[in-house]
Design a protein around this motif. Structure first.
Motif, PDB file in Angstrom:
ATOM      1  N   GLU A 126       0.831  -1.202   0.000  1.00  0.00           N
ATOM      2  CA  GLU A 126       0.000   0.000   0.000  1.00  0.00           C
ATOM      3  C   GLU A 126       0.858   1.241   0.000  1.00  0.00           C
ATOM      4  N   GLY A 127       0.257   2.322  -0.488  1.00  0.00           N
ATOM      5  CA  GLY A 127       0.884   3.630  -0.393  1.00  0.00           C
ATOM      6  C   GLY A 127       1.703   4.035  -1.590  1.00  0.00           C
ATOM      7  N   THR A 171      -2.100  -7.682  -4.058  1.00  0.00           N
ATOM      8  CA  THR A 171      -3.138  -6.839  -3.462  1.00  0.00           C
ATOM      9  C   THR A 171      -2.541  -5.470  -3.197  1.00  0.00           C
ATOM     10  N   VAL A 172      -3.118  -4.442  -3.826  1.00  0.00           N
ATOM     11  CA  VAL A 172      -2.567  -3.088  -3.743  1.00  0.00           C
ATOM     12  C   VAL A 172      -3.625  -2.142  -3.192  1.00  0.00           C
ATOM     13  N   THR A 173      -3.247  -1.330  -2.216  1.00  0.00           N
ATOM     14  CA  THR A 173      -4.101  -0.245  -1.749  1.00  0.00           C
ATOM     15  C   THR A 173      -3.372   1.070  -1.986  1.00  0.00           C
ATOM     16  N   ALA A 207      -7.917   4.339  -0.786  1.00  0.00           N
ATOM     17  CA  ALA A 207      -8.244   4.814   0.565  1.00  0.00           C
ATOM     18  C   ALA A 207      -7.640   6.190   0.798  1.00  0.00           C
ATOM     19  N   ASN A 208      -8.040   6.813   1.905  1.00  0.00           N
ATOM     20  CA  ASN A 208      -7.405   8.028   2.426  1.00  0.00           C
ATOM     21  C   ASN A 208      -7.401   9.199   1.449  1.00  0.00           C
ATOM     22  N   GLU A 209      -8.589   9.578   1.008  1.00  0.00           N
ATOM     23  CA  GLU A 209      -8.734  10.800   0.205  1.00  0.00           C
ATOM     24  C   GLU A 209      -7.916  10.748  -1.092  1.00  0.00           C
ATOM     25  N   VAL A 253     -13.372   3.802  -1.184  1.00  0.00           N
ATOM     26  CA  VAL A 253     -13.815   4.214   0.147  1.00  0.00           C
ATOM     27  C   VAL A 253     -13.406   5.643   0.472  1.00  0.00           C
ATOM     28  N   ALA A 254     -12.705   6.294  -0.438  1.00  0.00           N
ATOM     29  CA  ALA A 254     -12.260   7.659  -0.203  1.00  0.00           C
ATOM     30  C   ALA A 254     -13.322   8.659  -0.654  1.00  0.00           C
ATOM     31  N   THR A 255     -13.239   9.878  -0.109  1.00  0.00           N
ATOM     32  CA  THR A 255     -14.162  10.938  -0.520  1.00  0.00           C
ATOM     33  C   THR A 255     -13.869  11.365  -1.950  1.00  0.00           C
ATOM     34  N   ASN A 256     -12.593  11.629  -2.234  1.00  0.00           N
ATOM     35  CA  ASN A 256     -12.207  11.925  -3.606  1.00  0.00           C
ATOM     36  C   ASN A 256     -12.144  10.622  -4.389  1.00  0.00           C
ATOM     37  N   ALA A 257     -12.063  10.711  -5.692  1.00  0.00           N
ATOM     38  CA  ALA A 257     -12.146   9.501  -6.501  1.00  0.00           C
ATOM     39  C   ALA A 257     -11.120   9.521  -7.616  1.00  0.00           C
ATOM     40  N   ILE A 258     -11.040   8.402  -8.318  1.00  0.00           N
ATOM     41  CA  ILE A 258     -10.099   8.250  -9.411  1.00  0.00           C
ATOM     42  C   ILE A 258     -10.575   9.063 -10.612  1.00  0.00           C
TER      43      ILE A 258
END
Length: 369
Positions: A126-127, A171-173, A207-209, A253-258
């Motif tokens: 992740e990250g 699996t990537v976040t 995740a995370n905005e 799950v973030a407020t902003n999106a792709i």
């Protein structure tokens, strides 16, 4: 007897070190030197035990440790024959092994899997912005041939759930803004993939905005942004290769999106390259909540999902594409789950989502839903 001198960086070698001898017949001998720790002092010559050369094993990748060493940055030339080809001589079971994705960048090395498999390789990351299981980058002039990743692809339902897990899976976040690239086999391809097979699954979460762009594929994520500030201006050639691995982009799950999404079973984004004789058998599931209508005015942004390629794009400043897309087949289901009516219609295709190139002799037999 012949005296050989090895130059080593000064320091304490807690696990000793290994000498690898390759003879003129491409046979190899590997000898462990100093199983206990050994202090190497700058400018001091020390004696090593006498070696009796008995090279009987074919040079190339003969063990998991060989692959691990190469992945950690040892030059492929240590395993290559006189034609700069690294031959994989056995299947590699990666159970319990953690290793970085490899980089091939010397402009000449080709890894020939010789129809062998690398399996039981999984990673949860992740990250960061670029993720793969096998290869992070394959430069122009380099390549991978006749290699399979994973034993069994498992199953992915049309609701985006792995009902049977594959033995190999990435699996990537993505938790940071910017461009996100993900593919089990190779992220950034400028060289060649020939007769390769991917059975590894790909699960992408956000995740995370996150306010980002995502490029993903079973065999390769493909090239970078085709219009501005390219880090990769070209994608390489993929020939007679197959993706059986399933791809799932879960609900955001973030407020902003792709804001830019390009996913393909074989290749996420192709740019002026060749994709020929390839087949996708891996289900692709994209939760439409992952993307928004906020594409702005940049013409490189879109939602593009394809059984073989997400998008075939143009190089910066080009008006036509020289990409060759032919003799490809998709046999798997492509599922895009929409939550709202989008201002910019998603481009979802059995073969390609969006293309700037002509396509010939390509077929889709999968459900597009």
């Amino acid at each position: 007897a012949t005296d050989l001198y090895f130059a080593l960086p000064a320091g304490n070698y807690a696990k000793g070190f290994t000498v690898r001898v390759i003879d003129e017949n491409e046979k190899v001998m590997i000898k462990k030197m100093y199983s206990a720790g050994k202090e190497i002092v700058a400018g001091v010559v020390i004696d090593m035990p006498t070696l009796e050369v008995n090279a009987t094993v074919d040079n190339g990748i003969n063990s998991v440790q060989d692959w691990v060493d190469m992945a950690h940055g040892v030059s492929p030339s240590a395993w290559a024959n006189s034609e700069s080809r690294v031959l994989v001589n056995t299947d590699l079971d990666m159970t319990g092994v953690t290793l970085p994705a490899m980089t091939l960048k010397d402009g000449k090395s080709v890894i020939d899997g010789r129809s062998h498999k690398i399996y039981n390789l999984t990673a949860v990351k992740e990250g960061t912005k670029s993720q793969a299981l096998l290869f992070d980058f394959i430069a122009k002039g380099c390549g991978v041939e006749n290699l399979t990743l994973g034993n069994s692809a498992g199953t992915l339902s049309d609701a985006g759930v792995f009902t049977t897990e594959p033995d190999s899976k990435l699996t990537v976040t993505f938790t940071t803004n910017g461009d996100g690239y993900a593919a089990p086999f190779v992220v950034a391809l400028q060289g060649n993939l020939v007769n390769c097979t991917n059975n590894a699954g790909l699960q992408i979460n956000t995740a995370n905005e996150v306010n980002t762009q995502i490029f993903a594929g079973g065999l390769t994520a493909g090239g970078g942004r085709a219009y501005k500030n390219n880090s990769f201006t070209l994608t390489g050639n993929i020939t007679n290769s197959t993706n059986n691995g399933h791809i799932c982009l879960a609900e955001n799950v973030a407020t902003n999106a792709i804001k830019n999404l390009q996913i393909g079973g074989v290749c996420g984004r192709a740019i002026n390259n060749t994709v020929s004789g390839c087949t996708n058998n891996g289900t692709i599931y994209v939760d439409g909540c992952s993307a928004t209508t906020e594409f702005g005015n940049e013409d490189y942004r879109c939602i593009a999902v394809g059984g073989v390629i997400g998008r075939v794009a143009l190089l910066e400043g080009s008006t036509t594409s020289s990409a060759t897309i032919n003799d490809n087949t998709n046999n798997a289901g492509i599922y895009y789950k929409a939550h709202t009516v989008l201002g910019d219609t998603p481009a979802v295709g059995g073969v390609v989502g969006v293309t700037a190139a002509s396509i010939s002799y390509c077929y889709n037999y999968g459900i597009v839903s």
